[in-house]
Design a protein around this motif. Structure first.
Motif, mmCIF file in Angstrom:
data_model
loop_
_atom_site.group_PDB
_atom_site.id
_atom_site.type_symbol
_atom_site.label_atom_id
_atom_site.label_comp_id
_atom_site.label_asym_id
_atom_site.label_seq_id
_atom_site.Cartn_x
_atom_site.Cartn_y
_atom_site.Cartn_z
ATOM 1 N N LEU A 13 35.195 79.035 -61.729
ATOM 2 C CA LEU A 13 36.193 78.026 -62.079
ATOM 3 C C LEU A 13 37.518 78.345 -61.401
ATOM 4 O O LEU A 13 37.829 79.512 -61.146
ATOM 5 N N PRO A 14 38.319 77.324 -61.106
ATOM 6 C CA PRO A 14 39.637 77.596 -60.508
ATOM 7 C C PRO A 14 40.515 78.386 -61.463
ATOM 8 O O PRO A 14 40.418 78.237 -62.691
ATOM 9 N N ARG A 15 41.389 79.222 -60.910
ATOM 10 C CA ARG A 15 42.296 80.000 -61.743
ATOM 11 C C ARG A 15 43.340 79.094 -62.366
ATOM 12 O O ARG A 15 43.733 78.080 -61.794
ATOM 13 N N SER A 29 32.083 67.600 -74.706
ATOM 14 C CA SER A 29 32.195 66.720 -73.547
ATOM 15 C C SER A 29 32.167 67.490 -72.237
ATOM 16 O O SER A 29 32.023 66.902 -71.159
ATOM 17 N N GLY A 30 32.333 68.808 -72.304
ATOM 18 C CA GLY A 30 32.407 69.633 -71.109
ATOM 19 C C GLY A 30 33.823 70.014 -70.736
ATOM 20 O O GLY A 30 34.033 70.874 -69.878
ATOM 21 N N GLU A 31 34.813 69.383 -71.379
ATOM 22 C CA GLU A 31 36.206 69.694 -71.063
ATOM 23 C C GLU A 31 36.567 71.093 -71.567
ATOM 24 O O GLU A 31 36.133 71.518 -72.631
ATOM 25 N N ILE A 32 37.381 71.787 -70.774
ATOM 26 C CA ILE A 32 37.863 73.122 -71.116
ATOM 27 C C ILE A 32 39.380 73.048 -71.195
ATOM 28 O O ILE A 32 40.034 72.518 -70.293
ATOM 29 N N VAL A 33 39.957 73.571 -72.278
ATOM 30 C CA VAL A 33 41.404 73.549 -72.459
ATOM 31 C C VAL A 33 41.909 74.980 -72.592
ATOM 32 O O VAL A 33 41.339 75.782 -73.345
ATOM 33 N N GLY A 34 42.962 75.298 -71.862
ATOM 34 C CA GLY A 34 43.574 76.615 -71.927
ATOM 35 C C GLY A 34 45.038 76.503 -72.288
ATOM 36 O O GLY A 34 45.756 75.664 -71.730
ATOM 37 N N THR A 53 32.818 71.512 -63.079
ATOM 38 C CA THR A 53 32.755 71.260 -61.637
ATOM 39 C C THR A 53 34.094 70.776 -61.077
ATOM 40 O O THR A 53 34.205 70.542 -59.882
ATOM 41 N N SER A 54 35.097 70.630 -61.938
ATOM 42 C CA SER A 54 36.408 70.178 -61.482
ATOM 43 C C SER A 54 37.055 71.231 -60.594
ATOM 44 O O SER A 54 36.848 72.436 -60.771
ATOM 45 N N SER A 55 37.875 70.774 -59.656
ATOM 46 C CA SER A 55 38.486 71.678 -58.684
ATOM 47 C C SER A 55 39.894 72.111 -59.058
ATOM 48 O O SER A 55 40.443 73.023 -58.438
ATOM 49 N N SER A 56 40.503 71.469 -60.064
ATOM 50 C CA SER A 56 41.872 71.840 -60.416
ATOM 51 C C SER A 56 42.139 71.521 -61.886
ATOM 52 O O SER A 56 41.471 70.685 -62.497
ATOM 53 N N TRP A 57 43.151 72.206 -62.450
ATOM 54 C CA TRP A 57 43.553 72.021 -63.824
ATOM 55 C C TRP A 57 44.602 70.922 -63.928
ATOM 56 O O TRP A 57 45.496 70.826 -63.094
#
Length: 301
Positions: A13-15, A29-34, A53-57
């Motif tokens: 995953l992107p940093r 849903s697959g969403e990740i929250v930080g 699979t997303s490339s950016s936050w």
């Protein structure tokens, strides 16, 4: 055993755009929250990754109330932040929820007690919390005294908090398996049976660790990561046998106070957990992990 069991690797995953103390959670849903604490003079920032699979936050609006080192949980499509310290290191009781569908915040009923370092876990339509409750003193660095055996539960639909029976100790993190909520920290693990509302002390860890993170793996095992001497220890708890064992593959980086979540029901993701230099996220493949643990890891019991 190392060749049989999955090993930790740096996450693909992107940093996160900012590096500081980080709490992460994931949604069905697959969403990740930080949520990132402690950057730019104690400010808080919030980021979302739409899926693995997303490339950016995406940068999200921060919580309305500034606070550090609170607990976070995923509940339906809400990202909920509870408690923590304010900028003057006073414990706070805030409970605030972001609706991920609208990217907007709303306040929920505050906890009955202001809590600084705390843990939280969801079960059904409830959120269980435990942790430090300030009972006297001025701030966290001038003799503040805490009750570490306090716990309460939040009914999300009723928007109400209720006290739980006092517990014997505090903890660093919490998970839920079946009807039992587990609070973990230092060398101990205690369970709260949500049906009988009784506490029970479980077998101690092989090696004491504080500032750890944990996830439930399947409906039987708990994985505890970080803390301890160098922050790389990984231990497995079998809730059916009340047994601990060390996992053969340690974390790549020492982590103290990090967080962990399960992404896509297939891998454990660990983030944050250090002071100064923040290591990159790392992950462990667990697609067949619970079955592997059941068949092999405890076969010599």
């Amino acid at each position: 055993l190392v060749s049989i069991f999955p090993t930790w690797k740096e996450s693909t995953l992107p940093r996160l755009p900012l590096e500081s103390q980080t709490w992460i959670t994931s949604f069905s849903s697959g969403e990740i929250v930080g949520i990132v604490h402690g950057y730019d003079d104690k400010k808080t920032a919030l980021f979302s990754l739409k899926n693995s699979t997303s490339s950016s936050w995406e940068t999200l609006p921060p919580p309305p109330t500034e606070g550090r080192f609170g607990a976070v949980v995923a509940f339906d499509d809400m990202f909920i932040v509870l408690g923590g310290w304010d900028s003057n290191y006073y414990a706070i009781s805030r409970v605030e929820a972001m609706d991920l569908s609208t990217r907007t915040w709303r306040s929920l009923a505050p906890m009955k007690y202001a809590r600084s370092s705390l843990g939280a876990v969801t079960k059904g339509r409830q959120i269980f919390v435990y942790g430090e409750v300030k009972i006297e003193g001025e701030d966290s660095f001038s003799g503040e005294v805490f009750n570490i055996g306090s716990a309460e539960v939040f009914d999300v639909d009723a928007n109400e908090w209720q006290d739980l029976p006092p517990m014997s100790n505090g903890g660093d993190t919490a998970v839920c398996i079946g009807e039992e909520v587990y609070f973990i920290g230092s060398s101990f693990i205690i369970g709260f049976d949500t049906k009988t509302e009784q506490w029970s002390t479980k077998a101690p860890m092989h090696r004491p660790v504080s500032d750890c993170s944990a996830v439930a793996v399947g409906d039987r095992f708990i994985m505890v990561m970080g803390g301890g001497v160098d922050g790389t220890m990984v231990q497995i708890y079998d809730s059916t046998k009340d047994r601990w064992k060390e996992y053969p593959s340690q974390l790549l980086y020492g982590r103290f106070g990090g967080s962990a979540t399960i992404v896509d029901n297939s891998r454990v993701l660990v983030a944050g957990g250090s002071y100064g230099h923040i290591p990159p996220m790392e992950e462990l493949e667990i697609s067949e992990f619970a079955k592997l643990l059941e068949d092999l890891f405890f076969e010599d019991d």
